[in-house]
Design an enzyme around this catalytic site. Sequence first.
Site, PDB file in Angstrom:
ATOM      1  N   GLU A 188       0.840  -1.209   0.000  1.00  0.00           N
ATOM      2  CA  GLU A 188       0.000   0.000   0.000  1.00  0.00           C
ATOM      3  C   GLU A 188       0.872   1.254   0.000  1.00  0.00           C
ATOM      4  O   GLU A 188       1.696   1.449   0.900  1.00  0.00           O
ATOM      5  CB  GLU A 188      -0.932  -0.013   1.219  1.00  0.00           C
ATOM      6  CG  GLU A 188      -2.005   1.049   1.131  1.00  0.00           C
ATOM      7  CD  GLU A 188      -2.999   0.951   2.292  1.00  0.00           C
ATOM      8  OE1 GLU A 188      -3.304  -0.171   2.737  1.00  0.00           O
ATOM      9  OE2 GLU A 188      -3.464   2.014   2.731  1.00  0.00           O
ATOM     10  N   LYS A 231      -7.624  -1.657  11.151  1.00  0.00           N
ATOM     11  CA  LYS A 231      -6.938  -2.004   9.898  1.00  0.00           C
ATOM     12  C   LYS A 231      -5.754  -1.063   9.691  1.00  0.00           C
ATOM     13  O   LYS A 231      -4.678  -1.462   9.258  1.00  0.00           O
ATOM     14  CB  LYS A 231      -7.924  -1.925   8.727  1.00  0.00           C
ATOM     15  CG  LYS A 231      -7.383  -2.441   7.404  1.00  0.00           C
ATOM     16  CD  LYS A 231      -6.637  -1.402   6.594  1.00  0.00           C
ATOM     17  CE  LYS A 231      -6.210  -1.973   5.257  1.00  0.00           C
ATOM     18  NZ  LYS A 231      -5.372  -1.036   4.485  1.00  0.00           N
ATOM     19  N   ASP A 247       4.659 -14.542  11.332  1.00  0.00           N
ATOM     20  CA  ASP A 247       3.418 -15.061  10.760  1.00  0.00           C
ATOM     21  C   ASP A 247       2.312 -14.008  10.923  1.00  0.00           C
ATOM     22  O   ASP A 247       1.715 -13.875  11.984  1.00  0.00           O
ATOM     23  CB  ASP A 247       3.066 -16.355  11.513  1.00  0.00           C
ATOM     24  CG  ASP A 247       1.816 -17.022  10.997  1.00  0.00           C
ATOM     25  OD1 ASP A 247       1.032 -16.372  10.301  1.00  0.00           O
ATOM     26  OD2 ASP A 247       1.629 -18.212  11.303  1.00  0.00           O
ATOM     27  N   HIS A 250      -3.018  10.031   0.360  1.00  0.00           N
ATOM     28  CA  HIS A 250      -3.175   8.759  -0.359  1.00  0.00           C
ATOM     29  C   HIS A 250      -3.018   8.951  -1.855  1.00  0.00           C
ATOM     30  O   HIS A 250      -2.290   8.232  -2.519  1.00  0.00           O
ATOM     31  CB  HIS A 250      -4.579   8.195  -0.092  1.00  0.00           C
ATOM     32  CG  HIS A 250      -4.590   7.170   0.976  1.00  0.00           C
ATOM     33  ND1 HIS A 250      -5.628   6.304   1.174  1.00  0.00           N
ATOM     34  CD2 HIS A 250      -3.685   6.865   1.926  1.00  0.00           C
ATOM     35  CE1 HIS A 250      -5.368   5.529   2.191  1.00  0.00           C
ATOM     36  NE2 HIS A 250      -4.195   5.853   2.671  1.00  0.00           N
TER      37      HIS A 250
HETATM   38  C1  MEV Z   1      -6.031   2.660   4.961  1.00  0.00           C
HETATM   39  O1  MEV Z   1      -5.216   1.596   4.618  1.00  0.00           O
HETATM   40  C2  MEV Z   1      -6.133   2.780   6.466  1.00  0.00           C
HETATM   41  C3  MEV Z   1      -7.096   3.832   6.972  1.00  0.00           C
HETATM   42  O2  MEV Z   1      -8.387   3.633   6.422  1.00  0.00           O
HETATM   43  C4  MEV Z   1      -7.131   3.690   8.483  1.00  0.00           C
HETATM   44  C5  MEV Z   1      -8.185   4.536   9.167  1.00  0.00           C
HETATM   45  O3  MEV Z   1      -9.209   4.863   8.553  1.00  0.00           O
HETATM   46  O4  MEV Z   1      -7.970   4.832  10.353  1.00  0.00           O
HETATM   47  C6  MEV Z   1      -6.661   5.210   6.577  1.00  0.00           C
END
Ligand code: MEV
Length: 438
Positions: free
Chosen positions: A85, A280, A296, A393
């Site tokens: 990413e 995430k 792992d 991003h």
């Molecule tokens: C993207 O990989 C992760 C985010 O969505 C985490 C979040 O929203 O806190 C930016």
Amino acid sequence: MNQAVSGFSKLSKDEKINWIAQTYFSNPEQATHTLKQYWNNDQKLQQLHDEFIENTVSNFYLPMGIAPNFLINNTYYSVPMVIEESSVVAAAAKAAKYWSTRGGFKTTVINTEKIGHVHFLFTGNHEKLTTFFNQIKPQLLQSVQSITANMQKRGGGIIDIVLVDKTSDLQNYYQLHVTFNTIDSMGANFINSCLEQLATTLKQKALNYEFFSEEEKNITIVMSILSNYVPNCLVRAEVSCKIEDLAEKKIENPHEFAQKFIQAVKIAEIEPYRAVTHNKGIMNGVDAVVLATGNDFRAVEAGVHAYASKNGNYSSLSHAKIENGIFHFWLEIPLALGTVGGLTALHPLVKLALEILQKPSAQQLMQIVAAAGLAQNFAALRSLTTTGIQEGHMKMHLNNILNQFQATKEERQSIQKHFENNTVSHASVVELLESLRK
Ligand code: MEV
């Protein structure tokens, strides 16, 4: 035409590639070329990779990047990260640098206990089983002595074995709940070997136990396996500073920023839809270091998300508060990691990553990984509550779009300049590229 194949694993590597290319591609030469393009010229190195798994046909590259300036308990680390990413390493590096001038990350290992179970069925009197278990416990431990001897020399081994009655949830179901200290190894093989031996001993001893009826003697071992849920293999990472010190270019009003940031965390604490995405983001940092160090990541993922639900609702792994004018942001996550065994001595890049991290112990690695997770979470929440996530991003993603359209050096320069002050979107990049190409 798609078809089933028998004896695939017995084919040579070239034969396997040939079968795949002929079966699934209208241009088999092209497919073969793509697979072979990623082979390593160094045959020994390629063989090493071939042997990591079964039926290897190629190597699948992921970028390995470095997030420098991680100040953790007053020591600087450059953290290797393996991830696809585009914005993750940049975000980690930015957050690390930001906190390095505000005291850095403070981390502590809370506990390092690993867990495994012998899952078995026993039909009979519960008290008799308890008496039997208490009586044979020393023999159970004795029976794994040859497996645990080396680990004991290093200060680890089995911590305890407890008999657990699960019959109110599932008929006749009991467990040996076994806890371990595996020092610097993740310990999966060690734990599973111990468990399988414990299961054998348990079964044998039951067969010879004079106070059991014939039915009671016949314990059924269902399975023996470690658990990837390790709530007592826990690490904490925290950053904190005076609210005023949060100020920087994009944080003009630190009080407002701190309030909004804490609100964002509180939302993730009570709203599972948000908690999953929030966590995430933490795992973006965690997984990237876990992968780079040959650990792992599936085990870590499964355990961390189970931990996020430990109170019955899926919730945020991180928390934030203001206390006496100080902003605190922290997380606690379970991490069963190793810095010896597994891939650590086998994969040259894993070895290198561990060297960059100054050959950490498993406990040190837990702390580095937790700091990477917290940094990632901080970076995401800072963007989300200020500029929005897409600005950063899409700037990072711009490169991917340019690569997709095989932009020339000149096209890149001109497009990158244009988007310094304009919002990136896929369509706007393509539009600009097309106009340049006219
Ligand atoms: C993207 O990989 C992760 C985010 O969505 C985490 C979040 O929203 O806190 C930016």
